[in-house]
Design an enzyme around this catalytic site. Structure first.
Site, PDB file in Angstrom:
ATOM      1  N   TYR A 240       0.824  -1.209   0.000  1.00 22.21           N
ATOM      2  CA  TYR A 240       0.000   0.000   0.000  1.00 22.21           C
ATOM      3  C   TYR A 240       0.861   1.264   0.000  1.00 22.21           C
ATOM      4  O   TYR A 240       1.717   1.439   0.859  1.00 22.21           O
ATOM      5  CB  TYR A 240      -0.919   0.025   1.215  1.00 22.21           C
ATOM      6  CG  TYR A 240      -2.075  -0.950   1.174  1.00 22.21           C
ATOM      7  CD1 TYR A 240      -2.427  -1.618   0.011  1.00 22.21           C
ATOM      8  CD2 TYR A 240      -2.829  -1.200   2.317  1.00 22.21           C
ATOM      9  CE1 TYR A 240      -3.493  -2.506  -0.021  1.00 22.21           C
ATOM     10  CE2 TYR A 240      -3.895  -2.091   2.296  1.00 22.21           C
ATOM     11  CZ  TYR A 240      -4.218  -2.736   1.133  1.00 22.21           C
ATOM     12  OH  TYR A 240      -5.262  -3.620   1.101  1.00 22.21           O
TER      13      TYR A 240
ATOM     14  N   SER B 170      -6.221 -13.977   2.054  1.00 18.21           N
ATOM     15  CA  SER B 170      -7.094 -13.025   1.380  1.00 18.21           C
ATOM     16  C   SER B 170      -7.340 -13.514  -0.043  1.00 18.21           C
ATOM     17  O   SER B 170      -6.391 -13.919  -0.732  1.00 18.21           O
ATOM     18  CB  SER B 170      -6.442 -11.634   1.362  1.00 18.21           C
ATOM     19  OG  SER B 170      -7.277 -10.686   0.733  1.00 18.21           O
ATOM     20  N   ASN B 171      -8.599 -13.481  -0.448  1.00 16.08           N
ATOM     21  CA  ASN B 171      -8.986 -13.861  -1.815  1.00 16.08           C
ATOM     22  C   ASN B 171      -8.701 -15.333  -2.127  1.00 16.08           C
ATOM     23  O   ASN B 171      -8.497 -15.692  -3.289  1.00 16.08           O
ATOM     24  CB  ASN B 171      -8.286 -12.951  -2.832  1.00 16.08           C
ATOM     25  CG  ASN B 171      -8.502 -11.473  -2.546  1.00 16.08           C
ATOM     26  OD1 ASN B 171      -9.628 -11.001  -2.550  1.00 16.08           O
ATOM     27  ND2 ASN B 171      -7.430 -10.756  -2.262  1.00 16.08           N
TER      28      ASN B 171
ATOM     29  N   TRP C  99     -13.661  -6.418   1.954  1.00 12.20           N
ATOM     30  CA  TRP C  99     -13.007  -5.198   1.475  1.00 12.20           C
ATOM     31  C   TRP C  99     -13.844  -4.524   0.395  1.00 12.20           C
ATOM     32  O   TRP C  99     -14.683  -5.147  -0.242  1.00 12.20           O
ATOM     33  CB  TRP C  99     -11.587  -5.465   0.988  1.00 12.20           C
ATOM     34  CG  TRP C  99     -11.366  -6.516  -0.059  1.00 12.20           C
ATOM     35  CD1 TRP C  99     -11.074  -7.826   0.140  1.00 12.20           C
ATOM     36  CD2 TRP C  99     -11.365  -6.325  -1.485  1.00 12.20           C
ATOM     37  NE1 TRP C  99     -10.902  -8.477  -1.071  1.00 12.20           N
ATOM     38  CE2 TRP C  99     -11.064  -7.578  -2.080  1.00 12.20           C
ATOM     39  CE3 TRP C  99     -11.572  -5.227  -2.317  1.00 12.20           C
ATOM     40  CZ2 TRP C  99     -10.981  -7.757  -3.461  1.00 12.20           C
ATOM     41  CZ3 TRP C  99     -11.498  -5.395  -3.704  1.00 12.20           C
ATOM     42  CH2 TRP C  99     -11.202  -6.650  -4.249  1.00 12.20           C
ATOM     43  N   SER C 100     -13.610  -3.213   0.236  1.00  6.78           N
ATOM     44  CA  SER C 100     -14.361  -2.381  -0.725  1.00  6.78           C
ATOM     45  C   SER C 100     -15.866  -2.599  -0.601  1.00  6.78           C
ATOM     46  O   SER C 100     -16.547  -2.917  -1.586  1.00  6.78           O
ATOM     47  CB  SER C 100     -13.902  -2.664  -2.156  1.00  6.78           C
ATOM     48  OG  SER C 100     -12.579  -2.226  -2.341  1.00  6.78           O
TER      49      SER C 100
ATOM     50  N   GLY D 269     -15.702   2.156  -8.674  1.00  7.87           N
ATOM     51  CA  GLY D 269     -16.192   3.343  -7.977  1.00  7.87           C
ATOM     52  C   GLY D 269     -17.245   2.965  -6.958  1.00  7.87           C
ATOM     53  O   GLY D 269     -17.655   1.811  -6.847  1.00  7.87           O
TER      54      GLY D 269
ATOM     55  N   ASN E 126     -24.658   7.302  -3.731  1.00  8.56           N
ATOM     56  CA  ASN E 126     -24.937   8.569  -4.424  1.00  8.56           C
ATOM     57  C   ASN E 126     -24.478   8.541  -5.884  1.00  8.56           C
ATOM     58  O   ASN E 126     -24.115   9.575  -6.453  1.00  8.56           O
ATOM     59  CB  ASN E 126     -24.293   9.750  -3.694  1.00  8.56           C
ATOM     60  CG  ASN E 126     -24.861   9.959  -2.310  1.00  8.56           C
ATOM     61  OD1 ASN E 126     -26.042   9.749  -2.082  1.00  8.56           O
ATOM     62  ND2 ASN E 126     -24.015  10.369  -1.372  1.00  8.56           N
TER      63      ASN E 126
END
Length: 317
Positions: free
Chosen positions: A52, A159-160, A226-227, A236, A240
Protein backbone atom coordinates in the site's frame (compact mmCIF):
# COMPACT_ATOMS: atom_id res chain seq x y z
CA UNK A 1 -19.59 -0.43 18.22
CA UNK A 2 -20.36 -4.13 18.17
CA UNK A 3 -17.61 -6.71 18.26
CA UNK A 4 -16.71 -9.97 16.56
CA UNK A 5 -14.62 -12.92 17.68
CA UNK A 6 -11.97 -13.32 15.01
CA UNK A 7 -11.90 -16.85 13.65
CA UNK A 8 -14.14 -18.13 16.44
CA UNK A 9 -11.36 -17.53 18.98
CA UNK A 10 -11.42 -15.32 22.05
CA UNK A 11 -9.70 -12.59 20.04
CA UNK A 12 -12.47 -9.98 20.13
CA UNK A 13 -12.33 -6.90 17.92
CA UNK A 14 -14.61 -4.21 16.56
CA UNK A 15 -16.68 -5.56 13.69
CA UNK A 16 -15.65 -2.55 11.62
CA UNK A 17 -11.98 -2.06 10.75
CA UNK A 18 -10.13 0.77 9.03
CA UNK A 19 -7.98 -0.03 6.00
CA UNK A 20 -5.01 2.28 5.58
CA UNK A 21 -4.36 1.84 1.84
CA UNK A 22 -4.97 5.53 1.11
CA UNK A 23 -2.66 6.87 3.83
CA UNK A 24 0.34 6.79 1.51
CA UNK A 25 -0.75 9.95 -0.30
CA UNK A 26 -1.92 11.94 2.74
CA UNK A 27 -0.13 14.29 5.08
CA UNK A 28 0.76 12.58 8.33
CA UNK A 29 -1.48 14.97 10.25
CA UNK A 30 -4.45 13.90 8.14
CA UNK A 31 -3.58 10.24 8.77
CA UNK A 32 -3.54 10.95 12.50
CA UNK A 33 -6.99 12.53 12.30
CA UNK A 34 -8.31 9.45 10.51
CA UNK A 35 -6.88 7.16 13.18
CA UNK A 36 -8.33 9.33 15.95
CA UNK A 37 -11.74 9.38 14.26
CA UNK A 38 -11.70 5.61 13.98
CA UNK A 39 -10.73 5.22 17.62
CA UNK A 40 -13.45 7.64 18.70
CA UNK A 41 -16.01 5.62 16.71
CA UNK A 42 -14.99 2.43 18.53
CA UNK A 43 -12.81 0.95 15.78
CA UNK A 44 -9.80 -0.85 17.24
CA UNK A 45 -8.65 -2.83 14.18
CA UNK A 46 -6.42 -1.47 11.41
CA UNK A 47 -5.71 -3.36 8.19
CA UNK A 48 -2.77 -2.78 5.87
CA UNK A 49 -0.58 -4.42 3.23
CA UNK A 50 3.09 -4.00 2.52
CA UNK A 51 2.25 -2.90 -1.03
CA UNK A 52 0.00 0.00 0.00
CA UNK A 53 1.25 3.41 -1.02
CA UNK A 54 3.96 4.34 -3.49
CA UNK A 55 5.15 7.80 -2.55
CA UNK A 56 7.70 9.31 -4.98
CA UNK A 57 10.09 9.91 -2.09
CA UNK A 58 9.24 7.17 0.41
CA UNK A 59 8.63 4.50 -2.20
CA UNK A 60 6.50 1.37 -1.91
CA UNK A 61 4.88 0.90 1.50
CA UNK A 62 4.43 4.61 2.18
CA UNK A 63 0.99 4.00 3.70
CA UNK A 64 2.61 2.02 6.50
CA UNK A 65 5.27 4.68 7.00
CA UNK A 66 2.61 7.35 7.35
CA UNK A 67 0.54 5.12 9.61
CA UNK A 68 3.48 4.61 11.96
CA UNK A 69 4.28 8.32 12.05
CA UNK A 70 0.63 9.21 12.57
CA UNK A 71 0.32 6.77 15.46
CA UNK A 72 2.99 8.68 17.33
CA UNK A 73 1.02 11.88 16.88
CA UNK A 74 -2.18 10.33 18.24
CA UNK A 75 -0.66 9.13 21.47
CA UNK A 76 -2.43 5.77 21.20
CA UNK A 77 -0.62 2.89 22.86
CA UNK A 78 -0.05 -0.49 21.21
CA UNK A 79 -2.67 -1.96 23.56
CA UNK A 80 -5.34 0.32 22.10
CA UNK A 81 -5.57 -1.37 18.71
CA UNK A 82 -5.04 -4.49 16.62
CA UNK A 83 -2.86 -4.27 13.54
CA UNK A 84 -2.99 -6.61 10.58
CA UNK A 85 -0.97 -6.48 7.39
CA UNK A 86 -0.82 -8.47 4.20
CA UNK A 87 2.14 -9.66 2.14
CA UNK A 88 2.75 -11.50 -1.11
CA UNK A 89 2.18 -9.00 -3.96
CA UNK A 90 4.75 -7.36 -6.21
CA UNK A 91 3.95 -4.32 -8.33
CA UNK A 92 5.99 -2.23 -10.74
CA UNK A 93 6.29 1.55 -10.81
CA UNK A 94 2.99 1.78 -12.72
CA UNK A 95 1.22 -0.16 -9.94
CA UNK A 96 0.76 -3.18 -12.17
CA UNK A 97 0.98 -6.47 -10.30
CA UNK A 98 3.85 -8.51 -11.73
CA UNK A 99 3.87 -11.56 -9.47
CA UNK A 100 2.66 -13.16 -6.26
CA UNK A 101 5.17 -14.53 -3.75
CA UNK A 102 4.40 -16.69 -0.71
CA UNK A 103 7.90 -18.09 -0.38
CA UNK A 104 9.43 -18.49 3.07
CA UNK A 105 12.13 -15.88 2.47
CA UNK A 106 9.71 -13.33 1.10
CA UNK A 107 7.23 -13.68 3.97
CA UNK A 108 9.99 -13.35 6.58
CA UNK A 109 11.46 -10.32 4.85
CA UNK A 110 8.04 -8.76 4.32
CA UNK A 111 7.16 -8.89 8.01
CA UNK A 112 10.46 -7.29 8.97
CA UNK A 113 9.72 -4.51 6.50
CA UNK A 114 6.21 -3.98 7.83
CA UNK A 115 7.41 -3.74 11.42
CA UNK A 116 10.20 -1.34 10.45
CA UNK A 117 7.91 0.96 8.44
CA UNK A 118 5.14 1.12 11.04
CA UNK A 119 7.27 1.04 14.16
CA UNK A 120 4.99 -1.51 15.83
CA UNK A 121 6.54 -4.40 17.73
CA UNK A 122 4.39 -7.19 16.30
CA UNK A 123 1.48 -7.96 13.99
CA UNK A 124 -1.72 -9.25 15.46
CA UNK A 125 -2.31 -10.96 12.13
CA UNK A 126 -0.40 -11.61 8.92
CA UNK A 127 -2.48 -12.34 5.83
CA UNK A 128 -1.28 -13.79 2.53
CA UNK A 129 -2.61 -11.23 0.07
CA UNK A 130 -3.43 -13.42 -2.95
CA UNK A 131 -3.26 -17.11 -3.90
CA UNK A 132 0.17 -17.88 -5.34
CA UNK A 133 0.28 -20.61 -8.01
CA UNK A 134 3.83 -21.42 -6.86
CA UNK A 135 2.90 -21.61 -3.18
CA UNK A 136 4.43 -24.54 -1.28
CA UNK A 137 2.33 -25.03 1.88
CA UNK A 138 5.24 -26.64 3.72
CA UNK A 139 7.40 -23.61 2.99
CA UNK A 140 4.69 -21.25 4.22
CA UNK A 141 4.42 -23.36 7.38
CA UNK A 142 8.12 -22.87 8.11
CA UNK A 143 7.73 -19.12 7.72
CA UNK A 144 4.64 -18.98 9.94
CA UNK A 145 6.34 -21.03 12.66
CA UNK A 146 9.38 -18.75 12.64
CA UNK A 147 7.28 -15.61 12.72
CA UNK A 148 5.14 -16.86 15.58
CA UNK A 149 8.07 -18.21 17.61
CA UNK A 150 9.88 -14.89 17.27
CA UNK A 151 6.85 -12.97 18.53
CA UNK A 152 6.60 -10.96 15.33
CA UNK A 153 3.18 -12.35 14.35
CA UNK A 154 0.43 -13.70 16.59
CA UNK A 155 -2.21 -14.94 14.12
CA UNK A 156 -2.49 -15.77 10.43
CA UNK A 157 -5.01 -15.61 7.61
CA UNK A 158 -5.47 -15.35 3.86
CA UNK A 159 -7.09 -13.03 1.38
CA UNK A 160 -8.99 -13.86 -1.81
CA UNK A 161 -8.51 -17.63 -1.29
CA UNK A 162 -11.16 -20.17 -2.28
CA UNK A 163 -12.02 -23.10 0.04
CA UNK A 164 -9.71 -25.61 -1.66
CA UNK A 165 -6.80 -23.19 -1.44
CA UNK A 166 -7.50 -22.56 2.23
CA UNK A 167 -7.74 -26.29 2.96
CA UNK A 168 -4.50 -27.02 1.11
CA UNK A 169 -2.55 -24.41 3.04
CA UNK A 170 -4.21 -25.29 6.35
CA UNK A 171 -3.17 -28.92 5.95
CA UNK A 172 0.48 -27.95 6.40
CA UNK A 173 0.12 -25.42 9.22
CA UNK A 174 0.34 -25.75 12.97
CA UNK A 175 -1.71 -22.54 13.30
CA UNK A 176 -5.35 -22.06 12.35
CA UNK A 177 -6.10 -19.66 9.53
CA UNK A 178 -8.49 -17.23 11.18
CA UNK A 179 -9.59 -14.92 8.36
CA UNK A 180 -10.25 -14.81 4.64
CA UNK A 181 -10.43 -11.28 3.27
CA UNK A 182 -12.65 -10.98 0.18
CA UNK A 183 -14.77 -8.37 -1.55
CA UNK A 184 -18.43 -8.31 -0.51
CA UNK A 185 -21.12 -5.66 -0.45
CA UNK A 186 -24.42 -4.68 -2.00
CA UNK A 187 -22.92 -4.51 -5.51
CA UNK A 188 -20.64 -7.51 -5.09
CA UNK A 189 -22.94 -10.29 -3.90
CA UNK A 190 -21.60 -13.38 -5.65
CA UNK A 191 -21.10 -15.31 -2.40
CA UNK A 192 -24.82 -15.29 -1.70
CA UNK A 193 -26.22 -15.25 -5.24
CA UNK A 194 -25.05 -18.83 -5.73
CA UNK A 195 -26.94 -19.97 -2.63
CA UNK A 196 -30.24 -18.64 -3.98
CA UNK A 197 -29.82 -20.35 -7.36
CA UNK A 198 -28.99 -23.91 -6.33
CA UNK A 199 -29.90 -26.51 -8.96
CA UNK A 200 -30.71 -23.84 -11.53
CA UNK A 201 -29.08 -23.08 -14.88
CA UNK A 202 -29.04 -19.26 -14.93
CA UNK A 203 -26.00 -17.05 -14.37
CA UNK A 204 -26.71 -16.82 -10.64
CA UNK A 205 -26.24 -20.57 -10.28
CA UNK A 206 -22.57 -20.38 -11.29
CA UNK A 207 -20.34 -21.23 -8.35
CA UNK A 208 -17.52 -18.73 -8.73
CA UNK A 209 -15.77 -19.26 -5.40
CA UNK A 210 -16.27 -22.89 -4.39
CA UNK A 211 -18.87 -22.17 -1.73
CA UNK A 212 -16.57 -19.83 0.19
CA UNK A 213 -19.21 -18.37 2.48
CA UNK A 214 -20.43 -21.74 3.76
CA UNK A 215 -16.87 -23.03 4.07
CA UNK A 216 -15.81 -20.11 6.24
CA UNK A 217 -18.85 -20.52 8.47
CA UNK A 218 -18.26 -24.26 8.87
CA UNK A 219 -14.59 -23.70 9.73
CA UNK A 220 -15.14 -20.59 11.86
CA UNK A 221 -13.09 -18.32 9.63
CA UNK A 222 -13.96 -14.63 9.81
CA UNK A 223 -14.75 -13.11 6.45
CA UNK A 224 -13.27 -9.62 6.24
CA UNK A 225 -15.04 -7.66 3.52
CA UNK A 226 -13.01 -5.20 1.48
CA UNK A 227 -14.36 -2.38 -0.73
CA UNK A 228 -17.86 -2.71 0.78
CA UNK A 229 -19.19 0.39 -1.01
CA UNK A 230 -17.68 -0.33 -4.44
CA UNK A 231 -19.34 -1.71 -7.55
CA UNK A 232 -17.26 -3.93 -9.76
CA UNK A 233 -13.84 -4.26 -8.18
CA UNK A 234 -12.40 -0.75 -8.23
CA UNK A 235 -14.91 0.88 -10.58
CA UNK A 236 -16.19 3.34 -7.98
CA UNK A 237 -18.68 3.68 -5.18
CA UNK A 238 -22.39 2.97 -5.63
CA UNK A 239 -23.29 5.46 -2.89
CA UNK A 240 -24.94 8.57 -4.42
CA UNK A 241 -24.16 7.20 -7.88
CA UNK A 242 -26.74 8.05 -10.55
CA UNK A 243 -26.17 4.64 -12.15
CA UNK A 244 -27.96 2.98 -9.22
CA UNK A 245 -31.10 5.02 -8.48
CA UNK A 246 -33.21 2.21 -6.99
CA UNK A 247 -30.46 1.19 -4.60
CA UNK A 248 -29.80 4.75 -3.50
CA UNK A 249 -33.51 5.41 -3.01
CA UNK A 250 -33.76 2.36 -0.76
CA UNK A 251 -30.60 3.34 1.12
CA UNK A 252 -32.00 6.85 1.59
CA UNK A 253 -35.30 5.58 2.99
CA UNK A 254 -33.54 3.42 5.55
CA UNK A 255 -30.99 6.11 6.35
CA UNK A 256 -33.88 8.40 7.22
CA UNK A 257 -35.56 5.74 9.32
CA UNK A 258 -32.43 4.96 11.33
CA UNK A 259 -31.10 8.54 11.23
CA UNK A 260 -27.73 7.57 9.81
CA UNK A 261 -25.91 7.87 6.48
CA UNK A 262 -26.36 5.69 3.39
CA UNK A 263 -22.90 4.27 4.05
CA UNK A 264 -24.01 3.14 7.49
CA UNK A 265 -26.98 1.30 6.00
CA UNK A 266 -24.80 -0.36 3.35
CA UNK A 267 -22.43 -1.46 6.11
CA UNK A 268 -25.31 -2.68 8.30
CA UNK A 269 -26.51 -4.79 5.36
CA UNK A 270 -23.24 -6.74 5.42
CA UNK A 271 -23.24 -7.16 9.18
CA UNK A 272 -26.85 -8.39 9.18
CA UNK A 273 -25.65 -11.65 7.65
CA UNK A 274 -25.28 -14.33 10.36
CA UNK A 275 -21.74 -15.21 9.23
CA UNK A 276 -20.53 -12.46 11.62
CA UNK A 277 -18.27 -10.74 9.13
CA UNK A 278 -15.90 -7.86 9.78
CA UNK A 279 -16.20 -4.88 7.42
CA UNK A 280 -13.08 -3.04 6.24
CA UNK A 281 -13.71 0.59 5.35
CA UNK A 282 -11.10 2.61 3.50
CA UNK A 283 -12.13 6.25 3.74
CA UNK A 284 -9.67 8.66 5.33
CA UNK A 285 -12.32 11.33 5.91
CA UNK A 286 -13.00 11.55 9.67
CA UNK A 287 -16.66 12.40 9.11
CA UNK A 288 -17.16 9.50 6.72
CA UNK A 289 -15.39 7.14 9.12
CA UNK A 290 -17.84 8.06 11.88
CA UNK A 291 -20.83 7.97 9.51
CA UNK A 292 -19.97 4.52 8.19
CA UNK A 293 -19.06 3.06 11.59
CA UNK A 294 -22.53 3.97 12.87
CA UNK A 295 -23.83 1.04 10.83
CA UNK A 296 -22.28 -1.35 13.34
CA UNK A 297 -25.08 -0.64 15.80
CA UNK A 298 -27.96 -1.05 13.34
CA UNK A 299 -29.78 -4.35 12.88
CA UNK A 300 -31.85 -4.31 9.73
CA UNK A 301 -35.05 -6.32 9.59
CA UNK A 302 -35.12 -9.36 7.33
CA UNK A 303 -37.38 -7.53 4.87
CA UNK A 304 -35.11 -4.48 4.83
CA UNK A 305 -32.13 -6.71 4.09
CA UNK A 306 -33.91 -8.36 1.18
CA UNK A 307 -35.29 -5.04 -0.08
CA UNK A 308 -31.74 -3.75 -0.38
CA UNK A 309 -30.58 -6.93 -2.10
CA UNK A 310 -33.34 -6.57 -4.70
CA UNK A 311 -32.78 -2.82 -5.09
CA UNK A 312 -29.15 -3.55 -5.91
CA UNK A 313 -30.35 -5.28 -9.09
CA UNK A 314 -30.56 -8.87 -7.89
CA UNK A 315 -33.48 -11.25 -8.31
CA UNK A 316 -34.93 -13.98 -6.15
CA UNK A 317 -35.94 -17.17 -8.01
Amino acid sequence: MKTVKIGGTNWTSSNVALGIMRMGTLAVADCARAIEAAHAAGINFFDSADIYGNDPVLGRGSSEIHFGQALKQTGLSRDDFYFQSKAGLYANADNKITRYDSSRDHLLKAVDGILQRTGVEYLDSLVIHRPDALMDPAEVAVAFDKLQASGKVRHFGVSNFNPAQVALLQSALSQRLLVDQVQFGLKHTGMIDYDFHTNMTDDGSINHDGGLLDYCRLHQMTIQTWSPFQYGTFAGTFINNDRFPKLNDQLAQLATKYQVSKNAIALAWILRHPARMQVLIGTMNPTHIADSAAGSDITLTRQEWYDLYLAAGNELP
